[in-house]
Write a protein that holds these residues in place. Structure first.
Motif, PDB file in Angstrom:
ATOM      1  N   THR B 366       0.837  -1.196   0.000  1.00 13.78           N
ATOM      2  CA  THR B 366       0.000   0.000   0.000  1.00 13.78           C
ATOM      3  C   THR B 366       0.874   1.250   0.000  1.00 13.78           C
ATOM      4  N   MET B 379     -15.733   9.743   4.533  1.00 16.02           N
ATOM      5  CA  MET B 379     -16.435   9.540   3.260  1.00 16.02           C
ATOM      6  C   MET B 379     -15.738  10.287   2.124  1.00 16.02           C
ATOM      7  N   PHE B 382     -12.667   8.384   1.336  1.00 15.49           N
ATOM      8  CA  PHE B 382     -13.018   7.196   0.551  1.00 15.49           C
ATOM      9  C   PHE B 382     -13.123   7.565  -0.933  1.00 15.49           C
ATOM     10  N   GLU B 383     -13.786   8.671  -1.182  1.00 15.20           N
ATOM     11  CA  GLU B 383     -13.973   9.113  -2.567  1.00 15.20           C
ATOM     12  C   GLU B 383     -12.619   9.375  -3.245  1.00 15.20           C
ATOM     13  N   MET B 385      -9.742   8.270  -2.304  1.00 15.77           N
ATOM     14  CA  MET B 385      -9.004   7.010  -2.362  1.00 15.77           C
ATOM     15  C   MET B 385      -9.407   6.208  -3.598  1.00 15.77           C
ATOM     16  N   GLN B 386     -10.707   6.189  -3.876  1.00 14.51           N
ATOM     17  CA  GLN B 386     -11.166   5.423  -5.039  1.00 14.51           C
ATOM     18  C   GLN B 386     -10.555   5.956  -6.339  1.00 14.51           C
ATOM     19  N   ARG B 389      -6.961   4.699  -6.467  1.00 12.52           N
ATOM     20  CA  ARG B 389      -6.953   3.279  -6.839  1.00 12.52           C
ATOM     21  C   ARG B 389      -7.228   3.133  -8.332  1.00 12.52           C
ATOM     22  N   HIS B 390      -8.122   3.960  -8.831  1.00 12.17           N
ATOM     23  CA  HIS B 390      -8.443   3.922 -10.257  1.00 12.17           C
ATOM     24  C   HIS B 390      -7.198   4.214 -11.101  1.00 12.17           C
ATOM     25  N   GLY B 392      -4.373   3.214 -10.217  1.00  8.68           N
ATOM     26  CA  GLY B 392      -3.439   2.114  -9.987  1.00  8.68           C
ATOM     27  C   GLY B 392      -2.581   2.289  -8.753  1.00  8.68           C
ATOM     28  N   ILE B 393      -2.951   3.255  -7.902  1.00  8.09           N
ATOM     29  CA  ILE B 393      -2.186   3.479  -6.675  1.00  8.09           C
ATOM     30  C   ILE B 393      -2.876   2.758  -5.516  1.00  8.09           C
ATOM     31  N   ALA B 394      -2.148   1.829  -4.893  1.00  6.12           N
ATOM     32  CA  ALA B 394      -2.724   1.059  -3.789  1.00  6.12           C
ATOM     33  C   ALA B 394      -2.902   1.966  -2.581  1.00  6.12           C
ATOM     34  N   ALA B 395      -4.111   2.045  -2.095  1.00  9.13           N
ATOM     35  CA  ALA B 395      -4.400   2.956  -0.977  1.00  9.13           C
ATOM     36  C   ALA B 395      -5.366   2.291  -0.007  1.00  9.13           C
ATOM     37  N   GLU B 396      -5.323   2.767   1.235  1.00  7.90           N
ATOM     38  CA  GLU B 396      -6.251   2.275   2.244  1.00  7.90           C
ATOM     39  C   GLU B 396      -6.783   3.448   3.054  1.00  7.90           C
ATOM     40  N   LEU B 397      -7.952   3.239   3.633  1.00  5.58           N
ATOM     41  CA  LEU B 397      -8.532   4.190   4.588  1.00  5.58           C
ATOM     42  C   LEU B 397      -8.605   3.468   5.912  1.00  5.58           C
ATOM     43  N   TYR B 398      -8.066   4.094   6.978  1.00  7.55           N
ATOM     44  CA  TYR B 398      -8.115   3.401   8.268  1.00  7.55           C
ATOM     45  C   TYR B 398      -9.572   3.108   8.620  1.00  7.55           C
TER      46      TYR B 398
END
Lengths: 455, 455
Positions: B366, B379, B382-383, B385-386, B389-390, B392-398
């Motif tokens: 990540t 929220m 999250f938006e 982050m999506q 990810r789109h 191609g970057i690996a991401a997470e939300l705690y």
């Protein structure tokens, strides 16, 4: 002389199949990693006692057990007739077998979590893509060795995880160009329904009956429920429940009425509402549909449950999962909650085959075959070939100076799109003839220019 | 309550290990495919009769057999005491077991070739990278489940194949940045030596004795040979043979003298010369060394034999292979020649670990952790982050709005290099703070600019 064959229910995967399967596997894995999930691999063999008793009586019978052999510690064997009979009657004893093949990925994962709980960074997000073995009677689409593909988040009760998992489903199937419907329900809603129908004790009966709705129809489900002792009124309530239709919001409203303020039910409704009303998670890439008739057989689910169906194709679910409260209690580590999904990779393969959904370039294969036209010509071809390979272009040199026909046939059968001809004349002039087999188009290029040739 | 454990000799592979192993696997597979080799996968289970008798008496004992279960066809069981005793004494009967776990990749491959011989495009080049199981006593570096990685060309006697395989070894180890020496010999030379020492019957004795040279030294080898009935003169010839040194060309000359015109020996010498004098195959990337003491235990080799040793590291061979004349005779298809190599992937893993040879970016993981600082903030995160990810970057939300400390710790433990902070203030101003954990460097970027942020 043995006439070779494969064990029933197992398969060899040839090149084309391996590449198509890897296309599915890699598409899923890439999304898992984008979402911060990390791979785990467990051994094919587990201790028998790790597996036994975890899959119900029927499941236990389907576990492939491994015979002990001479190198294991000697065990006392009851060598009486009765002793042997008992051993062979399936009441497996440590004298015969202590190990078994993995039956699913969930129990080995639970075993791993229990063994490493104190070292894990929670929430722990793992994915696992490995074969499992079941001694099921083989039939069309059901194998004794098949792959499972699971992603789970362990150690978190946050609904953000459910959102993530829905988004993973949506993204994977979008990337596979496979239109799907993600069906969602919540076990708390089913529990509330059970509470309104004679108490929590009825939960399993109701879940199992509902689970069969698709196969047997509403009438048979009602019969089964009555046989299990539900009153006319209770069955009528279940009928109302099963006949709910409309948009997700309409379904939520109808459920609210039926569950009549049951606290657990409201919790379930809130969770469903939270997940289905999100617009941020890109989950609109797939159709997310509340399905009150979704029950999922396994008892350990306690919250959200998922199921994925391919649209426009006759096929069972190609994915499923849900939230559970206690993954590792059986292994001495209680109170570990989690939520997970799985992909039915064999079925996804079948669906993509049916709809012709594999990309044309899923397997690139060898790009160029150098014809072999003699010792010196072949050596020059070898040299040129090595330079192409160095550039990342898959190339081959035919293994012997055979007739043109034979070499053409090899290229054709292997689906190699280009051939390169380097005979005596070409060797003298320092050139090579490249031919594109599909069009017959020929180009003569110098050895030096081949380096930059675009295939 | 079961205290969970793993069967002896088996391993779980955690994230870091899976990625490091995949780095090795993918490096090898990429080279195989560049060279026109195609993947094959066979099932973990084979019919017991496919495997039994193929690995010698010792090998048979080490095959993991699978217990039949109730769903298999009922078999007549000899229910007398003697009958049971026989069953349990390792004289496995169909009543107890009909299937077994794959012991290597060669026999399943031979079984596959025999089953599909008429449909194959020859020469058939396959690679296979799958686990095998052996009931060996577990010890350091020896497991009961481990991976094998083989590449074979079947249906061709051309020496070009040997060249290709040497080039594959050279390329793979160059790509792994692992300096190796490829040792090469030819069974025909050993056969000629045997012929000069009392006939072909002595071949196996000599090969076995020579094979032990590394472990026991020249003196013990000579003793063993004398015990097997070789004369002083013959032993002296073998000593000369084993003491050959110098460059490859010097070794070829010395061998020529010792083999004194033996026809088979000259054939072997010509083959060795052909392979070691090539300059076109990029095999100079590795050191290719003629080693007259190389015998390789397995009897089925008939021509060139290979072995790969890592330089500067104390470790057994990390690869080996050779040419064989008759792969599938045991399965009713005689006269199928081939040549193959294998990679000792577990040992390669150990060597790379020892020399710290894995690239730093072998596992990207990540890239960015969005802190969770409340419902609305999460929220928005999250938006964003999506969108990452789109890209191609690996991401997470705690997963929950926990204390800063806890979220930092999660990023730290998972080795996530960047964190993103989006609190009330940032939500109001439409910005986000990106912090690089290693340097502490912070940047404030607008939501829109995050799209193009370079991590």
């Amino acid at each position: 002389m043995t006439k070779p064959s494969l064990p029933q229910g197992t398969r060899d995967f040839d090149t084309a199949t391996v590449h198509r399967r890897n296309y599915i596997f890699n598409t899923i894995k890439n999304v898992f990693e984008l979402y911060g999930f990390q791979p785990l691999e467990t051994p094919a063999m587990e201790n028998l006692e790790t597996l036994m008793g975890k899959y119900g009586e029927e499941g236990d019978k389907l576990i492939f057990k491994i015979l002990n052999n001479g190198l294991d510690e000697p065990k006392k064997i009851d060598k009486t007739k009765e002793g042997f009979a008992k051993l062979l009657e399936g009441k497996s004893s440590k004298d015969i077998t202590e190990r078994a093949l993995r039956y699913d990925l969930t129990i080995p994962f639970a075993r791993y979590i229990a063994m490493h709980y104190n070292q894990l960074t929670l929430p722990f997000k793992r994915y696992q893509l490995q074969p499992v073995w079941r001694a099921d009677r083989p039939q069309k689409g059901r194998y004794r060795e098949f792959y499972q593909c699971d992603a789970d988040v362990v150690g978190s009760r946050s609904l953000l995880n459910e959102l993530e998992l829905v988004a993973i489903y949506a993204t994977v199937f979008k990337n596979l160009n496979l239109p799907v419907e993600i069906r969602i329900n919540n076990r708390k809603i089913l529990a509330a329904l059970a509470a309104r129908c004679g108490g929590a004790g009825k939960m399993t009966d109701i879940a199992i009956a509902i689970d069969k709705l698709d196969k047997v129809g509403l009438e048979k489900v009602e019969e089964a429920l009555k046989e299990r002792g539900l009153t006319e009124e209770q069955v009528s309530l279940i009928r109302q429940f099963l006949e709910i239709t409309g948009t997700n919001d309409e379904k939520l409203a109808a459920l609210k009425t039926i569950l009549a303020g049951n606290v657990t039910g409201l919790e379930g409704l809130n969770e469903l509402e939270y997940i289905t009303r999100q617009t941020v998670a890109n989950i609109q890439a797939a159709t997310l549909v509340i399905d009150p008739t979704l029950a999922r057989g396994l008892n350990y689910y306690t919250g959200t449950i998922f199921e994925v169906k391919a649209l426009n194709v006759q096929m069972g679910s190609i994915g499923g999962g849900g939230r559970y409260d206690d993954l590792t209690g059986l292994f001495g580590v209680p109170g570990v909650p989690g939520v997970g999904i799985s992909f039915g990779v064999d079925r996804i393969y079948d669906v993509l085959t049916e709809i012709n959904g594999f990309p044309a370039d899923v397997y690139a294969g060898t790009k160029l075959l150098f014809f072999n036209l003699g010792v010196n010509e072949a050596m020059k071809a070898f040299e040129l070939m090595q330079r192409l390979r160095h550039r990342g272009i898959a190339a081959e040199l035919y293994h012997e100076a055979a007739k043109f026909d034979k070499q053409f046939k090899y290229a054709d059968k292997k689906g190699i799109p280009y051939i390169a001809i380097l005979g005596t004349r070409e060797l003298e002039t320092g050139t090579i003839v490249i031919k594109k087999l599909q069009t017959g188009e020929q180009t003569q290029v110098t050895f030096a220019d081949l380096e930059n040739y675009t295939f």
